[in-house]
Write an enzyme that holds these catalytic residues in place. Structure first.
Site, PDB file in Angstrom:
ATOM      1  CE  LYS A 272      14.984  -1.088  58.485  1.00 19.33           C
ATOM      2  NZ  LYS A 272      13.923  -1.836  57.765  1.00 19.33           N
TER       3      LYS A 272
ATOM      4  CD  GLU B 279       6.201  -8.011  56.154  1.00 18.28           C
ATOM      5  OE1 GLU B 279       5.143  -6.984  56.399  1.00 18.28           O
ATOM      6  OE2 GLU B 279       7.384  -8.021  56.625  1.00 18.28           O
TER       7      GLU B 279
HETATM    8  N1  PSU Z   1      10.401  -3.992  59.886  1.00 21.44           N
HETATM    9  C1  PSU Z   1      11.486  -3.627  58.771  1.00 21.44           C
HETATM   10  N2  PSU Z   1      10.535  -3.235  57.575  1.00 21.44           N
HETATM   11  C2  PSU Z   1       9.323  -3.373  57.793  1.00 21.44           C
HETATM   12  C3  PSU Z   1       8.669  -3.919  58.988  1.00 21.44           C
HETATM   13  C4  PSU Z   1       9.295  -4.161  60.035  1.00 21.44           C
HETATM   14  O1  PSU Z   1      12.487  -3.391  58.883  1.00 21.44           O
HETATM   15  O2  PSU Z   1       8.547  -3.321  56.756  1.00 21.44           O
HETATM   16  C5  PSU Z   1       6.959  -3.924  59.053  1.00 21.44           C
HETATM   17  C6  PSU Z   1       6.807  -5.439  59.074  1.00 21.44           C
HETATM   18  O3  PSU Z   1       5.590  -5.768  58.311  1.00 21.44           O
HETATM   19  C7  PSU Z   1       6.337  -5.626  60.739  1.00 21.44           C
HETATM   20  C8  PSU Z   1       5.861  -4.285  60.949  1.00 21.44           C
HETATM   21  O4  PSU Z   1       5.538  -6.981  60.770  1.00 21.44           O
HETATM   22  O5  PSU Z   1       6.524  -3.372  60.289  1.00 21.44           O
HETATM   23  C9  PSU Z   1       5.936  -4.102  62.661  1.00 21.44           C
HETATM   24  O6  PSU Z   1       5.208  -3.063  62.902  1.00 21.44           O
HETATM   25  P1  PSU Z   1       4.796  -2.579  64.374  1.00 21.44           P
HETATM   26  O7  PSU Z   1       5.958  -2.485  64.962  1.00 21.44           O
HETATM   27  O8  PSU Z   1       3.877  -1.629  64.401  1.00 21.44           O
HETATM   28  O9  PSU Z   1       4.335  -4.114  64.836  1.00 21.44           O
END
Ligand code: PSU
Ligand code: MN
Length: 308
Positions: free
Chosen positions: A159, A25
């Site tokens: 996390k 990603e």
């Molecule tokens: N968790 C991490 N590092 C990240 C992300 C999540 O530890 O970089 C990023 C990933 O791209 C994940 C996104 O898909 O955040 C999730 O965002 P949201 O909670 O807005 O869906």
């Protein structure tokens, strides 16, 4: 959608030959880590995947095209461009139709990987149910994507900025297998043990590849492959918990909402731990890349045999 898909020649050749490919990603590059460690890490991840005999395919949307496999100039663009959009499922049609650019989240990367025919995707952590999500309804679109799109996502769990018990409940409800790679407990990104069980402990990449094949014979969607951070790199749970508490309180105070929440929390956490969390983050991403490559190699070998 296929008319917007642009697969790099090396990736297309590997896919045509049934060879191992690992999707990556780009949100982790543009919104998940600071410059210049983001670019350094993106390059090292690709090198590790090559060393293991697979082909890396970093995914992003550039000028309205779904790009699968990026060159160094494009990685650098993702690592440096200010204000680059963060694109999840619902943002993709708008970016395509308007010629926009952006980094892809786990959800958007899964969509593009599946469209290209890539079965394995390695990253750091998936999104999930946010704390307080039962009233805010802030639940990452990553979870819905895992339910519907047939890609195995190798990660170090999620996390603890998230509500991990509810995240796992959601995945259970939506039929997403959560496989521990040599662990029986779901890892919590910086730490190895969230205290929550996974569905199954797999001992090898071969075993995971067999589970993927079975999932897709059943018409299933994605899978979570949870690979814990190496013990030597793991952070002290009390230290990281305290920083997470502070970051969450700051987000509340600053009224952060919607897709800004995750990048905000990641950035604050990095600052609050004084870079310790960044070193751990990089270590676990590199390890997930190696495990992802091993799974892609095993899956390609098994598919080749099965297909004759
Ligand atoms: N968790 C991490 N590092 C990240 C992300 C999540 O530890 O970089 C990023 C990933 O791209 C994940 C996104 O898909 O955040 C999730 O965002 P949201 O909670 O807005 O869906
Ligand atoms: Mn959200």
């Amino acid at each position: 959608m296929l008319s917007h898909l642009q697969i790099a020649p090396e990736v297309a050749a590997a896919l045509a030959a049934g060879g191992p490919v690992v999707a990556l990603e780009s949100t982790i590059i543009s919104h998940g880590m600071p410059w210049p460690r983001n670019l350094e890490t993106a390059r090292r991840v690709e090198a590790i995947i090559r060393d293991q005999g697979a082909v890396p395919a970093t995914i992003a949307v550039l000028d309205g095209r779904l790009r699968v496999g990026l060159g160094d100039a494009e990685l650098e663009r993702l690592a440096t461009e200010a204000g680059l959009a963060k694109l999840s499922r619902r943002d993709l049609p708008i970016a395509l139709a308007t010629g926009g650019s952006g980094a892809t989240t786990v959800a958007a990367t899964m969509i593009v990987a599946a469209a290209a025919g890539i079965a394995v995707f390695a990253t750091g952590g998936i999104g999930g149910v946010h704390r307080g999500g039962e009233s805010s309804l802030d639940i990452s679109a990553d979870l819905e994507e895992l339910a519907r799109t047939p890609v195995a996502v190798v990660c170090a769990g999620a996390k603890a900025i998230l509500d991990l018990p509810r995240t796992l409940e959601y995945l259970e409800t939506r039929g997403v297998p959560v496989i521990g790679f040599r662990t029986a407990v779901f890892p919590a990104f910086y730490t190895r043990d969230s205290g929550l069980p996974v569905d199954h402990r797999a001992g090898s990449a071969d075993e995971i590849a067999r589970i993927m094949a079975a999932q897709w014979r059943l018409g299933g969607g994605g899978l979570v492959v949870a690979n814990p951070i190496a013990a030597a790199e793991a952070l002290d749970p009390a230290m990281i918990d305290e920083s997470i508490g502070t970051a969450l309180a700051e987000a509340e105070r600053d009224g952060i909402r919607g897709k800004a929440v995750t990048p905000y929390l990641l950035e604050r956490l990095e600052a609050l731990t004084g870079g310790i969390s960044l070193a751990a983050n990089i270590a676990l991403v590199l390890d997930n890349a190696a495990v992802g490559a091993a799974i892609a190699v095993a899956y390609a070998r098994q598919s080749g045999k099965a297909g004759g």
